[in-house]
Design an enzyme around this catalytic site. Structure first.
Site, PDB file in Angstrom:
ATOM      1  N   LYS A  50     -10.942   2.179 -10.679  1.00  0.00           N
ATOM      2  CA  LYS A  50     -12.740   1.542 -10.949  1.00  0.00           C
ATOM      3  C   LYS A  50     -13.219   1.073  -9.805  1.00  0.00           C
ATOM      4  CE  LYS A  50     -12.752  -2.356  -9.473  1.00  0.00           C
ATOM      5  NZ  LYS A  50     -12.533  -3.522  -8.550  1.00  0.00           N
TER       6      LYS A  50
ATOM      7  N   TYR B  26     -15.782  -6.317 -13.782  1.00  0.00           N
ATOM      8  CA  TYR B  26     -15.052  -7.129 -14.301  1.00  0.00           C
ATOM      9  C   TYR B  26     -15.468  -8.008 -15.682  1.00  0.00           C
ATOM     10  CZ  TYR B  26     -11.131  -6.071 -11.950  1.00  0.00           C
ATOM     11  OH  TYR B  26      -9.760  -5.039 -10.640  1.00  0.00           O
TER      12      TYR B  26
HETATM   13  P1  NDP Z   1      -7.229  -0.417   0.732  1.00  0.00           P
HETATM   14  O1  NDP Z   1      -8.239  -0.255   1.813  1.00  0.00           O
HETATM   15  O2  NDP Z   1      -6.059  -1.480   0.588  1.00  0.00           O
HETATM   16  O3  NDP Z   1      -6.363   1.326   0.117  1.00  0.00           O
HETATM   17  C1  NDP Z   1      -7.289   2.402   0.226  1.00  0.00           C
HETATM   18  C2  NDP Z   1      -6.126   3.432   0.819  1.00  0.00           C
HETATM   19  O4  NDP Z   1      -7.128   4.712   0.674  1.00  0.00           O
HETATM   20  C3  NDP Z   1      -5.903   3.452   1.973  1.00  0.00           C
HETATM   21  O5  NDP Z   1      -4.787   2.495   2.508  1.00  0.00           O
HETATM   22  C4  NDP Z   1      -5.614   5.300   2.789  1.00  0.00           C
HETATM   23  O6  NDP Z   1      -4.059   5.074   2.366  1.00  0.00           O
HETATM   24  C5  NDP Z   1      -6.725   5.565   1.415  1.00  0.00           C
HETATM   25  N1  NDP Z   1      -7.877   5.956   2.434  1.00  0.00           N
HETATM   26  C6  NDP Z   1      -8.495   7.552   2.510  1.00  0.00           C
HETATM   27  N2  NDP Z   1      -9.123   7.570   3.213  1.00  0.00           N
HETATM   28  C7  NDP Z   1      -9.186   6.055   3.426  1.00  0.00           C
HETATM   29  C8  NDP Z   1     -11.047   5.943   4.462  1.00  0.00           C
HETATM   30  N3  NDP Z   1     -11.389   6.718   4.479  1.00  0.00           N
HETATM   31  N4  NDP Z   1     -10.688   4.303   4.411  1.00  0.00           N
HETATM   32  C9  NDP Z   1      -9.770   3.695   3.851  1.00  0.00           C
HETATM   33  N5  NDP Z   1      -8.611   3.993   2.998  1.00  0.00           N
HETATM   34  C10 NDP Z   1      -8.358   5.066   2.857  1.00  0.00           C
HETATM   35  O7  NDP Z   1      -8.457  -0.806  -1.067  1.00  0.00           O
HETATM   36  P2  NDP Z   1      -7.341  -1.040  -2.224  1.00  0.00           P
HETATM   37  O8  NDP Z   1      -6.311  -0.343  -2.017  1.00  0.00           O
HETATM   38  O9  NDP Z   1      -7.678  -2.840  -1.827  1.00  0.00           O
HETATM   39  O10 NDP Z   1      -8.240  -0.074  -2.997  1.00  0.00           O
HETATM   40  C11 NDP Z   1      -8.549   0.980  -3.544  1.00  0.00           C
HETATM   41  C12 NDP Z   1      -8.652   1.347  -5.045  1.00  0.00           C
HETATM   42  O11 NDP Z   1      -8.431   0.730  -5.681  1.00  0.00           O
HETATM   43  C13 NDP Z   1     -10.415   0.940  -4.963  1.00  0.00           C
HETATM   44  O12 NDP Z   1     -11.267   1.851  -5.805  1.00  0.00           O
HETATM   45  C14 NDP Z   1     -10.549  -0.193  -5.580  1.00  0.00           C
HETATM   46  O13 NDP Z   1     -11.695  -1.335  -6.099  1.00  0.00           O
HETATM   47  C15 NDP Z   1      -9.541  -0.450  -6.698  1.00  0.00           C
HETATM   48  N6  NDP Z   1      -8.690  -1.301  -6.730  1.00  0.00           N
HETATM   49  C16 NDP Z   1      -8.685  -1.888  -7.674  1.00  0.00           C
HETATM   50  C17 NDP Z   1      -8.093  -3.552  -8.586  1.00  0.00           C
HETATM   51  C18 NDP Z   1      -7.509  -3.667  -9.749  1.00  0.00           C
HETATM   52  O14 NDP Z   1      -6.885  -4.761 -10.224  1.00  0.00           O
HETATM   53  N7  NDP Z   1      -7.447  -2.733 -10.633  1.00  0.00           N
HETATM   54  C19 NDP Z   1      -7.677  -3.839  -7.694  1.00  0.00           C
HETATM   55  C20 NDP Z   1      -7.849  -3.438  -6.090  1.00  0.00           C
HETATM   56  C21 NDP Z   1      -8.734  -2.317  -5.640  1.00  0.00           C
HETATM   57  P3  NDP Z   1      -3.347   6.286   3.329  1.00  0.00           P
HETATM   58  O15 NDP Z   1      -2.682   5.340   4.335  1.00  0.00           O
HETATM   59  O16 NDP Z   1      -2.213   6.472   2.261  1.00  0.00           O
HETATM   60  O17 NDP Z   1      -3.707   7.488   3.000  1.00  0.00           O
END
Ligand code: NDP
Length: 380
Positions: free
Chosen positions: A146, A231
């Site tokens: 989401k 949420y």
């Molecule tokens: P992060 O920034 O921690 O991780 C995102 C990952 O996406 C990065 O580590 C990277 O992985 C990849 N990525 C690829 N391109 C990019 C870019 N240009 N900039 C940044 N990251 C990139 O985010 P979150 O894990 O916190 O959130 C990810 C998703 O999950 C979002 O949509 C958020 O809304 C959702 N979310 C949902 C939650 C829930 O409870 N359901 C809680 C937290 C987040 P790599 O290095 O492997 O390429």
């Protein structure tokens, strides 16, 4: 998010259970026989579908990957990442074959990997649509985090791609698979505390690093509303069981705060539902510790606080003249959510939170932003 409260509840729950067990065994006088009879022997593992996790960031590393351990129908078999060192380290930790590590360029070749049944998109919001559509076109089923995407048009394109490919598309609204939120829904539907009159939802956390993608409009689609306000919007809809017909909203960002140059800090919104239920919600990146859903009824209220933490949610019920905390056995709802998707794929069933659910929220968020911008009530 903290899990200290959950640690306490879990320990307490465990001690309580252990206590009951000991009393029964002692009273029976046949300790050995009774103990064996009471043992719950787990079933042998059934079929597990193979999952690829796309984007190895905070949520994937800290919540999703550990949750596979508790899944009955899902196992992680592939990664898609821009950082091979990180992916290789996690592959060694979770038993993923290094040949199943992809990057964003060769991602489409996942179509040739029969080990992968389902793809889980855990990327920044602006990337959900592209990687979901590419995953569906590769013949895989997709679970997207989401918010589903940054615009209703992108959500619609994802739904269309799922239909065209004849593959399942689900949005990761984890609270729908979480026992405390499920109990809120049950209590509202049963009307055991009378008729629902109002819903109050407050969610917020203090956002840090001003350079992160969550604060870039192009990547996040918006501010706290897209990330955490969603949420309360979801909860207002699933607790009332209705769709809003009118929306008011106001937003505020602290002047000069570099974090809020592109996206809103705080937003409040009100929803009117057809039955007359009113919802009043706040969402913020400017203060910490807000996670509360309260359902106000003709005969009292019931609430979750915290309401949407990964662990440690708590429920209280006020029946007019008494206030009680309700005990519910917590469970790993990330595991429940993933297993639900696997079950839907195995049994050809529609997920509880399909793409259409994500589209509805994006249409409503667009209306909330429009109400905040114009200062007028928006009819939906
Ligand atoms: P992060 O920034 O921690 O991780 C995102 C990952 O996406 C990065 O580590 C990277 O992985 C990849 N990525 C690829 N391109 C990019 C870019 N240009 N900039 C940044 N990251 C990139 O985010 P979150 O894990 O916190 O959130 C990810 C998703 O999950 C979002 O949509 C958020 O809304 C959702 N979310 C949902 C939650 C829930 O409870 N359901 C809680 C937290 C987040 P790599 O290095 O492997 O390429």
């Amino acid at each position: 998010m903290s899990n200290s409260i959950n640690g306490e509840i879990t320990r307490r729950g465990f001690l309580a259970k252990a206590g009951v067990g000991l009393v029964a065994a002692n009273a029976s006088g046949t300790l050995l026989g009774r103990s064996f009879a009471q043992l719950i022997v787990p079933e042998p593992p059934g079929k597990k579908l193979g999952w690829a996790v796309v984007g190895l960031g905070s949520l994937a590393i800290n919540q999703i990957l550990p949750a596979f351990d508790k899944c009955e129908q899902s196992r992680v078999v592939a990664f898609v990442s821009g950082h091979p060192d990180k992916a290789n380290k996690l592959a060694a930790r979770y038993g993923v074959n290094p040949k199943n590590i992809y990057n964003y360029e060769n991602y489409d070749s996942i179509r040739d990997n029969p080990e992968v049944d389902i793809i889980y998109i855990v990327l920044p919001n602006s990337m959900h649509a592209e990687y979901t559509i590419r995953g569906l076109q590769a013949g895989k089923h997709v679970l997207s985090e989401k918010p589903m995407a940054n615009t209703p048009a992108d959500c619609q394109a994802m739904i269309d791609a799922g239909r065209k490919a004849n593959r399942k598309l689900m949005v990761a609204y984890r609270c729908r698979y979480e026992p405390f939120n499920q109990e809120m829904i049950r209590m509202a539907r049963s009307q055991e505390l009378g008729q629902l009159k109002a819903f109050l939802g407050d969610t917020g956390f203090k956002i840090g690093d001003p350079t992160q993608w969550r604060l870039k409009k192009a990547m996040a689609g918006g501010g706290s509303m897209m990330d955490i306000g969603i949420y309360s919007l979801q909860a207002a809809r699933y607790i009332s069981g209705e769709e809003p017909i009118e929306i008011n909203a106001m937003s505020y960002s602290t002047p000069g705060d570099v974090r809020f140059k592109e996206v809103e800090e705080t937003i409040t919104f009100q929803l009117r539902f057809p039955s007359g239920v009113l919802a009043n919600c706040t969402s913020s990146y400017g203060y910490s510790g807000q996670a509360r859903f309260r359902a106000v009824t003709t005969d009292g209220w019931f609430e979750l606080e915290p309401s949407m933490w990964y662990t440690g949610n708590r429920m209280r019920v006020n029946r007019g003249n008494s206030l009680a905390e309700i005990t519910i056995q917590p469970k790993d709802h990330f595991a429940s959510e993933m297993d639900h998707m696997s079950q839907c794929v195995m049994n050809d069933k529609e997920p509880l939170t399909p793409g259409e659910e994500g589209l509805r929220d994006l249409k409503l968020i667009t209306a909330i932003y429009e109400a905040a911008r114009s200062g007028r009530t928006v009819k939906v």
